[in-house]
Design a protein around this motif. Structure first.
Motif, PDB file in Angstrom:
ATOM      1  N   ARG A   1      32.331-109.863  33.337  1.00 24.92           N
ATOM      2  CA  ARG A   1      31.003-109.434  32.870  1.00 24.92           C
ATOM      3  C   ARG A   1      29.838-110.051  33.646  1.00 24.92           C
ATOM      4  NH1 ARG A   1      30.095-106.909  28.496  1.00 24.92           N
ATOM      5  NH2 ARG A   1      32.028-107.590  27.531  1.00 24.92           N
ATOM      6  N   PRO A   2      29.806-111.355  33.908  1.00 24.96           N
ATOM      7  CA  PRO A   2      28.649-111.920  34.622  1.00 24.96           C
ATOM      8  C   PRO A   2      28.458-111.330  36.023  1.00 24.96           C
ATOM      9  CG  PRO A   2      29.900-113.668  33.572  1.00 24.96           C
ATOM     10  CD  PRO A   2      30.720-112.415  33.434  1.00 24.96           C
ATOM     11  N   PHE A   3      29.562-111.097  36.742  1.00 28.51           N
ATOM     12  CA  PHE A   3      29.431-110.519  38.076  1.00 28.51           C
ATOM     13  C   PHE A   3      28.852-109.108  37.998  1.00 28.51           C
ATOM     14  CE2 PHE A   3      30.950-107.779  41.473  1.00 28.51           C
ATOM     15  CZ  PHE A   3      30.361-108.406  42.556  1.00 28.51           C
ATOM     16  N   LEU A   4      29.408-108.277  37.119  1.00 30.66           N
ATOM     17  CA  LEU A   4      28.914-106.903  37.001  1.00 30.66           C
ATOM     18  C   LEU A   4      27.473-106.874  36.501  1.00 30.66           C
ATOM     19  CD1 LEU A   4      31.990-104.900  35.653  1.00 30.66           C
ATOM     20  CD2 LEU A   4      31.118-105.048  37.987  1.00 30.66           C
ATOM     21  N   GLN A   5      27.115-107.797  35.607  1.00 27.94           N
ATOM     22  CA  GLN A   5      25.730-107.861  35.131  1.00 27.94           C
ATOM     23  C   GLN A   5      24.791-108.198  36.281  1.00 27.94           C
ATOM     24  OE1 GLN A   5      24.584-107.383  31.610  1.00 27.94           O
ATOM     25  NE2 GLN A   5      22.979-106.838  33.062  1.00 27.94           N
ATOM     26  N   GLY A   6      25.158-109.178  37.081  1.00 32.39           N
ATOM     27  CA  GLY A   6      24.332-109.537  38.230  1.00 32.39           C
ATOM     28  C   GLY A   6      24.212-108.392  39.218  1.00 32.39           C
TER      29      GLY A   6
ATOM     30  N   ILE B   1      24.491-105.048  38.629  1.00 27.52           N
ATOM     31  CA  ILE B   1      23.678-103.924  38.144  1.00 27.52           C
ATOM     32  C   ILE B   1      22.208-104.320  38.021  1.00 27.52           C
ATOM     33  CG2 ILE B   1      23.992-104.223  35.638  1.00 27.52           C
ATOM     34  CD1 ILE B   1      24.134-100.869  37.566  1.00 27.52           C
ATOM     35  N   ASP B   2      21.930-105.570  37.717  1.00 24.62           N
ATOM     36  CA  ASP B   2      20.535-106.031  37.683  1.00 24.62           C
ATOM     37  C   ASP B   2      19.918-105.993  39.077  1.00 24.62           C
ATOM     38  OD1 ASP B   2      20.735-106.443  34.949  1.00 24.62           O
ATOM     39  OD2 ASP B   2      20.956-108.631  35.108  1.00 24.62           O
ATOM     40  N   LYS B   3      20.679-106.428  40.066  1.00 23.57           N
ATOM     41  CA  LYS B   3      20.197-106.391  41.451  1.00 23.57           C
ATOM     42  C   LYS B   3      20.016-104.940  41.906  1.00 23.57           C
ATOM     43  CE  LYS B   3      19.494-107.979  45.655  1.00 23.57           C
ATOM     44  NZ  LYS B   3      18.561-108.925  46.138  1.00 23.57           N
ATOM     45  N   PHE B   4      20.942-104.056  41.502  1.00 27.47           N
ATOM     46  CA  PHE B   4      20.828-102.646  41.855  1.00 27.47           C
ATOM     47  C   PHE B   4      19.556-102.047  41.247  1.00 27.47           C
ATOM     48  CE2 PHE B   4      22.170 -98.083  41.271  1.00 27.47           C
ATOM     49  CZ  PHE B   4      22.065 -97.735  42.603  1.00 27.47           C
ATOM     50  N   ALA B   5      19.212-102.423  40.037  1.00 30.27           N
ATOM     51  CA  ALA B   5      17.980-101.925  39.416  1.00 30.27           C
ATOM     52  C   ALA B   5      16.770-102.300  40.272  1.00 30.27           C
ATOM     53  CB  ALA B   5      17.834-102.474  37.999  1.00 30.27           C
ATOM     54  N   SER B   6      16.744-103.525  40.767  1.00 26.42           N
ATOM     55  CA  SER B   6      15.646-103.958  41.642  1.00 26.42           C
ATOM     56  C   SER B   6      15.655-103.185  42.951  1.00 26.42           C
ATOM     57  CB  SER B   6      15.768-105.458  41.938  1.00 26.42           C
ATOM     58  OG  SER B   6      15.648-106.205  40.760  1.00 26.42           O
ATOM     59  N   TRP B   7      16.852-102.932  43.483  1.00 23.16           N
ATOM     60  CA  TRP B   7      17.005-102.193  44.737  1.00 23.16           C
ATOM     61  C   TRP B   7      16.473-100.756  44.593  1.00 23.16           C
ATOM     62  CZ3 TRP B   7      17.787-103.235  49.626  1.00 23.16           C
ATOM     63  CH2 TRP B   7      18.228-102.244  50.491  1.00 23.16           C
ATOM     64  N   VAL B   8      16.824-100.130  43.476  1.00 29.29           N
ATOM     65  CA  VAL B   8      16.366 -98.756  43.227  1.00 29.29           C
ATOM     66  C   VAL B   8      14.850 -98.728  43.127  1.00 29.29           C
ATOM     67  CG1 VAL B   8      16.378 -96.842  41.571  1.00 29.29           C
ATOM     68  CG2 VAL B   8      18.526 -98.016  42.165  1.00 29.29           C
ATOM     69  N   LYS B   9      14.284 -99.636  42.356  1.00 25.55           N
ATOM     70  CA  LYS B   9      12.821 -99.670  42.207  1.00 25.55           C
ATOM     71  C   LYS B   9      12.127 -99.864  43.558  1.00 25.55           C
ATOM     72  CE  LYS B   9       9.097-101.965  39.797  1.00 25.55           C
ATOM     73  NZ  LYS B   9       8.686-103.031  38.882  1.00 25.55           N
ATOM     74  N   LEU B  10      12.635-100.775  44.346  1.00 23.79           N
ATOM     75  CA  LEU B  10      12.054-101.057  45.653  1.00 23.79           C
ATOM     76  C   LEU B  10      12.138 -99.856  46.591  1.00 23.79           C
ATOM     77  CD1 LEU B  10      10.928-103.185  47.713  1.00 23.79           C
ATOM     78  CD2 LEU B  10      13.316-103.628  48.298  1.00 23.79           C
TER      79      LEU B  10
ATOM     80  N   THR C   1      21.215 -96.481  47.118  1.00 26.80           N
ATOM     81  CA  THR C   1      22.611 -96.438  46.694  1.00 26.80           C
ATOM     82  C   THR C   1      23.248 -97.815  46.760  1.00 26.80           C
ATOM     83  OG1 THR C   1      24.697 -95.253  47.054  1.00 26.80           O
ATOM     84  CG2 THR C   1      23.466 -95.880  49.015  1.00 26.80           C
ATOM     85  N   ALA C   2      24.418 -97.894  46.156  1.00 29.06           N
ATOM     86  CA  ALA C   2      25.272 -99.080  46.256  1.00 29.06           C
ATOM     87  C   ALA C   2      26.704 -98.603  46.106  1.00 29.06           C
ATOM     88  CB  ALA C   2      24.924-100.102  45.181  1.00 29.06           C
ATOM     89  N   VAL C   3      27.631 -99.456  46.554  1.00 27.55           N
ATOM     90  CA  VAL C   3      29.050 -99.122  46.499  1.00 27.55           C
ATOM     91  C   VAL C   3      29.798-100.243  45.795  1.00 27.55           C
ATOM     92  CG1 VAL C   3      31.115 -98.519  47.828  1.00 27.55           C
ATOM     93  CG2 VAL C   3      28.836 -97.907  48.714  1.00 27.55           C
ATOM     94  N   VAL C   4      30.634 -99.857  44.851  1.00 27.52           N
ATOM     95  CA  VAL C   4      31.548-100.775  44.176  1.00 27.52           C
ATOM     96  C   VAL C   4      32.949-100.262  44.465  1.00 27.52           C
ATOM     97  CG1 VAL C   4      32.343-101.678  41.966  1.00 27.52           C
ATOM     98  CG2 VAL C   4      29.905-101.198  42.305  1.00 27.52           C
TER      99      VAL C   4
ATOM    100  N   MET D   1      22.374-100.923  49.207  1.00 26.56           N
ATOM    101  CA  MET D   1      22.220-102.328  48.842  1.00 26.56           C
ATOM    102  C   MET D   1      23.306-103.149  49.543  1.00 26.56           C
ATOM    103  SD  MET D   1      21.991-103.988  45.033  1.00 26.56           S
ATOM    104  CE  MET D   1      23.734-104.022  44.616  1.00 26.56           C
ATOM    105  N   GLN D   2      22.879-104.202  50.209  1.00 28.16           N
ATOM    106  CA  GLN D   2      23.811-105.038  50.964  1.00 28.16           C
ATOM    107  C   GLN D   2      24.444-106.150  50.129  1.00 28.16           C
ATOM    108  OE1 GLN D   2      24.631-104.126  54.147  1.00 28.16           O
ATOM    109  NE2 GLN D   2      23.400-102.389  53.535  1.00 28.16           N
ATOM    110  N   MET D   3      23.675-106.767  49.279  1.00 28.47           N
ATOM    111  CA  MET D   3      24.163-107.900  48.491  1.00 28.47           C
ATOM    112  C   MET D   3      23.713-107.759  47.053  1.00 28.47           C
ATOM    113  SD  MET D   3      25.881-109.777  50.532  1.00 28.47           S
ATOM    114  CE  MET D   3      26.069-111.399  49.857  1.00 28.47           C
ATOM    115  N   PRO D   4      24.506-108.074  46.087  1.00 28.54           N
ATOM    116  CA  PRO D   4      25.839-108.609  46.264  1.00 28.54           C
ATOM    117  C   PRO D   4      26.831-107.507  46.626  1.00 28.54           C
ATOM    118  CG  PRO D   4      25.381-108.368  43.929  1.00 28.54           C
ATOM    119  CD  PRO D   4      24.127-107.989  44.664  1.00 28.54           C
ATOM    120  N   GLU D   5      27.781-107.853  47.471  1.00 25.35           N
ATOM    121  CA  GLU D   5      28.853-106.914  47.775  1.00 25.35           C
ATOM    122  C   GLU D   5      29.786-106.872  46.565  1.00 25.35           C
ATOM    123  OE1 GLU D   5      29.560-107.049  52.475  1.00 25.35           O
ATOM    124  OE2 GLU D   5      30.061-108.926  51.433  1.00 25.35           O
TER     125      GLU D   5
END
Length: 185
Positions: free
Chosen positions: A165-170, A172-181, A109-112, A140-144
């Motif tokens: 847009r760049p912050f949200l893109q970064g 969601i991309d990090k979240f995708a990696s977090w989910v896979k892991l 999970t992650a929180v926004v 997910m801890q980072m990015p907060e």
């Protein structure tokens, strides 16, 4: 063929045109192809009451099933009085019951948190995280993601600003990696 993970998005605002719902939709549009985001509605969930668990309302059953079918969960929430909106806390409680049968357990999970204020819903974000620890959800801890100044995130047509847009893109991309892991465990 690569794995596509189903992500339940739980929005802590019931307002149909809330900033949080807009951010949830924007994240869905920005998500890499490995994530399939869908908003799981919480507006029709009666307040949790253990006395009616034996004859649980259909809305509880449907919500729990939606969460169970998901590979991961993304919480997008405003802050009410330095904490979690009641509707979101209720959804968390409904999904965690009956005891020992939590629909949330083990889901990455992650929180926004999104707020018109300057501190971006910091209190709500951490209040949700506190529940996630108990629910055995690797968060997910980072990015907060404490997003303040919500009124400036979108233009008059509802399009996400180029500044955001760049912050949200970064994120969601990090979240995708977090989910896979964390789904591989």
């Amino acid at each position: 063929m690569s794995q596509v993970y189903s992500v339940a998005v739980v929005v802590g605002s019931l307002r149909k045109d809330s900033y949080n719902r807009k951010v949830a939709r924007a994240l869905s549009e920005l998500a890499p192809s490995s994530l399939a985001l869908r908003i799981v509605e919480i507006a029709d969930l009666p307040l949790y009451n253990e006395d009616v668990e034996a004859t649980a309302p259909d809305s509880w059953k449907h919500f729990r099933d939606e969460i169970r079918r998901s590979d991961a969960v993304l919480f997008v929430t405003p802050e009410y009085n330095r904490s979690v909106p009641g509707c979101l806390k209720n959804a968390i409680d409904v999904g965690s019951r009956p005891y020992g049968q939590s629909a949330w357990a083990g889901k990455p999970t992650a929180v926004v948190s999104v707020s018109p204020g300057a501190i971006g819903g910091f209190g709500a974000n951490h209040a949700v995280r506190q529940s996630l620890v108990f629910l055995d959800m690797p968060c997910m801890q980072m990015p907060e993601a404490y997003i303040g100044g919500a009124a400036s995130l979108f233009d008059e047509a509802g399009k996400l600003s180029d500044k955001t847009r760049p912050f949200l893109q970064g994120f969601i991309d990090k979240f995708a990696s977090w989910v896979k892991l964390n789904r591989a465990v």
